[in-house]
Design an enzyme around this catalytic site. Structure first.
Site, short mmCIF file in Angstrom:
data_model
loop_
_atom_site.label_atom_id
_atom_site.label_comp_id
_atom_site.label_asym_id
_atom_site.label_seq_id
_atom_site.Cartn_x
_atom_site.Cartn_y
_atom_site.Cartn_z
CE1 TYR A 12 109.55 45.27 -55.30
CE2 TYR A 12 108.95 45.87 -52.79
CZ TYR A 12 108.99 44.90 -54.09
OH TYR A 12 109.44 43.80 -53.27
CG ASP A 24 107.21 41.19 -52.01
OD1 ASP A 24 107.72 40.80 -52.93
OD2 ASP A 24 106.04 40.38 -52.23
CG ASP A 63 105.96 37.59 -56.85
OD1 ASP A 63 105.29 37.46 -56.66
OD2 ASP A 63 106.78 38.50 -56.59
CG HIS A 100 103.32 43.37 -50.54
ND1 HIS A 100 102.35 43.57 -51.60
CD2 HIS A 100 103.69 42.28 -50.76
CE1 HIS A 100 101.83 42.49 -51.99
NE2 HIS A 100 103.34 41.46 -51.99
CG HIS A 134 101.98 43.77 -58.05
ND1 HIS A 134 102.70 44.24 -57.43
CD2 HIS A 134 101.80 42.36 -56.92
CE1 HIS A 134 103.07 43.60 -56.27
NE2 HIS A 134 102.95 42.48 -56.46
CG HIS A 193 104.56 37.27 -49.98
ND1 HIS A 193 103.95 36.90 -49.89
CD2 HIS A 193 104.70 38.19 -51.03
CE1 HIS A 193 103.05 38.23 -51.05
NE2 HIS A 193 103.65 38.63 -51.70
#
Ligand code: FEO
Length: 395
Positions: A193, A165, A84, A146, A24, A80
């Site tokens: 995390y 995630d 990644d 998220h 990120h 998502h």
């Protein structure tokens, strides 16, 4: 790592990234590496749930090929859009161009803007279901857990939740399950995390968990998109998320500082002595030396946050400014804090820190603690007393 069966007809086919050290945009230091978990469901129809980061496409395809020919995939589920997890989707779709891509409306938008693929799409909403034969895929939108596009995929027949995630951890390991690795290491990375990615979305985390509980769906296994699969005790991570999302803290203070010529460091340690004298746990961290991801993780269960800096140009030092900007983004709630710092000819750092702490929603305790150059004996005593008073405040 090779494919592994995690339940009857369900295979982990992801990739382990042993070398990644930042995520990120360097906001998350992945000191233990990470994994990109993808799951292959083999039934009358075949579904791939998520993919991997693009550079790992070949590993994903090799793992799928150990189980079935990739051309046989009927559904490419994208929980998502972040790269990644979706980066290998174009490579997968080249192998099974007739497969249908499944995701939320926002996921479709994001995938189109990333890959411009001419794919057969089916957008889904909470409660929508796709039958694979014996098993069904049930979808649950999870906006802002998220990203706006995020969703969970659930297989009721296997009590298997694949929440992308959510409930993940950045750990590179040859082991796949929670009962196979050190429990401290696992929860430490799960906390890091949560603190560095999910904390700002805590009200939504609580609401989503309550929604799932109300639906009464049994959860026997949680298979996230990073790290370890929760099979021994899935409730352990759900309960931890509830605790973290409620911003539950303990009598603990984190002192984070940046120092130019060690004066602010002397202050930090002396204040820390005062806090420790009250029996309250204290963590002292130089943000230029210590892993910032780890400092934010330490703040997750700390009631008190003390921030210090030397003055430079009537302001705090720049790395600390960046750290405070990230802390503000994480939206911690229910914390008390204070600012301190040293200066030479004109102050300014402590005042600016105090303003930033207030903007972050932290209850600021007065007075500001500032020292010109190096604290003298009387100031050292005052710093100790200030620490003791702050320690008593967070008890
Ligand atoms: Fe939001 Fe692991 O990507």
């Amino acid at each position: 790592m090779s494919a592994i069966q995690i339940q009857k007809g369900v295979y982990w086919v992801g990739a382990v990234d042993w070398n990644v050290r930042s995520f990120h945009g360097h906001t998350f230091n992945t000191k233990r590496g990470s994994t990109y978990n993808a799951y292959l469901i083999v039934d009358e129809k075949i579904a791939l749930i998520d993919s991997v980061y693009g550079p790992f496409s070949k590993e994903l395809i090799a793992n799928i090929s150990e189980i079935v020919s990739p051309e046989k995939i009927d559904y490419m589920v994208v929980n998502h859009v972040e790269t990644d997890h979706s980066g290998a989707v174009p490579e997968i779709m080249k192998l099974c161009p007739k497969a249908r891509v499944i995701g939320t409306e926002k996921c479709k938008l994001g995938m189109n803007r990333n890959y411009y693929g001419n794919w057969d799409w089916q957008t889904v909403k909470s409660g929508d279901k796709i039958s694979l034969g014996k098993n069904n895929l049930v979808f649950l939108e999870a906006p802002m857990l998220h990203w706006p596009d995020s969703m969970f995929t659930y297989i009721p027949e296997l009590q298997l939740l694949m929440p992308n995630d959510a409930f993940g951890q950045h750990i590179a390991t040859s082991k796949r399950f929670d009962d196979e690795i050190d429990p401290y290491e696992l929860m430490d990375e799960a906390a890091a995390y949560y603190a560095n990615i999910l904390l700002p979305f805590s009200p939504l985390v609580i609401r989503k968990i309550e929604e799932v509980v109300k639906m009464g769906i049994p959860i026997g296994m949680i298979a996230p998109s990073h790290g370890i699969i929760w099979r021994k005790d899935p409730m352990k991570i759900i309960n931890a998320y509830l605790k973290w999302a409620k911003n539950e803290t303990k009598a603990k203070v984190v002192i984070a500082y940046e120092t130019m010529w060690k004066s602010t460091e002397i202050m930090a340690k002396r204040i820390g002595d005062g806090i420790a004298s009250t029996g309250v746990q204290v963590i002292i961290a130089n943000i230029s030396e210590k892993d910032n991801t780890d400092i934010i993780k330490e703040m997750l269960n700390a009631k008190g946050i003390l921030i210090g800096s030397s003055t430079h140009g009537n302001d705090m030092l720049p790395r600390l400014a960046g750290f405070l900007s990230f802390l503000k983004d994480m939206k911690p709630k229910g914390r008390v804090g204070a600012a301190f710092g040293s200066y030479g000819w004109a102050g300014g750092a402590a005042k600016k820190i105090e303003e930033k702490l207030s903007e972050t929603g932290i209850e600021v305790i007065q007075p500001l603690i500032q020292c010109q150059f190096v604290p003298d004996k009387a100031e050292m005593q005052k710093l100790f007393e200030y620490g003791a008073a702050f320690g008593n405040k967070v008890k």
